[in-house]
Design an enzyme around this catalytic site. Sequence first.
Site, short mmCIF file in Angstrom:
data_model
loop_
_atom_site.label_atom_id
_atom_site.label_comp_id
_atom_site.label_asym_id
_atom_site.label_seq_id
_atom_site.Cartn_x
_atom_site.Cartn_y
_atom_site.Cartn_z
N ASP A 26 14.65 -22.63 41.80
CA ASP A 26 14.58 -22.72 42.40
C ASP A 26 16.00 -22.92 42.69
OD1 ASP A 26 11.85 -22.03 42.24
OD2 ASP A 26 11.43 -24.13 42.00
N GLU A 45 4.41 -18.26 46.03
CA GLU A 45 4.93 -19.27 46.01
C GLU A 45 7.04 -18.74 47.15
OE1 GLU A 45 4.01 -21.64 43.58
OE2 GLU A 45 5.61 -20.19 41.37
#
Length: 326
Positions: free
Chosen positions: A36, A204
């Site tokens: 991420d 997401e």
Amino acid sequence: MFLATLSVFLLASLASVVQAQYPDPGACSGDCFTHDPAVVKRYDGKYFRFSTLDLIGIWTADDLSGPWTASGSVIQGASIINLPGNDVLWAPDVVYIRGTYYCFYSVSTSSSQNSAIGYAISSTMESGSWSDQGIVVTSTSSSPYNAIDSNVVNGTGDNEWYLQWGSYWNDIYQARVAIDGEYVFRSGNEQQIGYEPSGNHQMEGAFIWKRNSFWYLFLSRGLCCTYNPSTDPIDQVYHITVCRSDSPSGPFVDQNGVACTDGGGTTVLASHGNTYAPGGQGVFTDDVHGDVLYYHYLDLTVGVDYSQSKFGWNVLQWTNDWPTVQ
């Protein structure tokens, strides 16, 4: 026999075309672990890369391709947010606003909805310079969303800011936020801007990027983050999609006009060759490379454990105001 051989050849050729539609990630040397990621280039040309784990780890380099060097963390000890997971931290998003860098991060544990989005501020981004400011958004088991995977984008005016967040459950939500010096607080009602209606709602990592007159909602879709390539369907593991809107608050649609709140999303990058499960993406404009899509991925020649996640990037090209990777 000829027809059978021809069929095999055509299938192999088709597979090669499918594999070849995405380029390999850009080069990365030095310490390339990330998950991420968030990437920011400072005014002096120094690149900063932030990552899930290690209280938001920081890596720096003089070139986007490295060599990258670990240089500490955003938060020291633990976040001031008193929730489980406050000594780990996930999914950074770093933005520069009026002389201040804001690092938004997530506090949670695996499969939990007991989560929060917090932030820290700095004038330099260097480890040790960050001041933890605490909560912006929280969620519990009674919330329609999970308060992780945050991103901030500017709207149509200097003081118009939007925060988007979410993972599984009812997926992606957005609210206006006010940002003034060290203060960030919600100033508007939340709304859903992305939703995958099938299965367990695998959507997401929302990241909105403005280019020209459009806002682009990039999303991570599919299975993450434990893999078995021998049994996981290749089209169902992590990949990156995009929808767009002429408003920062949507509605967002894909290239076929399907709403992002109805499972829409045009694929920008997916598994190919030895590049497996790209996701956790963001975009920034580099004065050297132009618009860059960055992400994490796994290299099948190395392995698919979480600890083997690597930093990837590709230049974005635009055709009819839709992005493709180069």
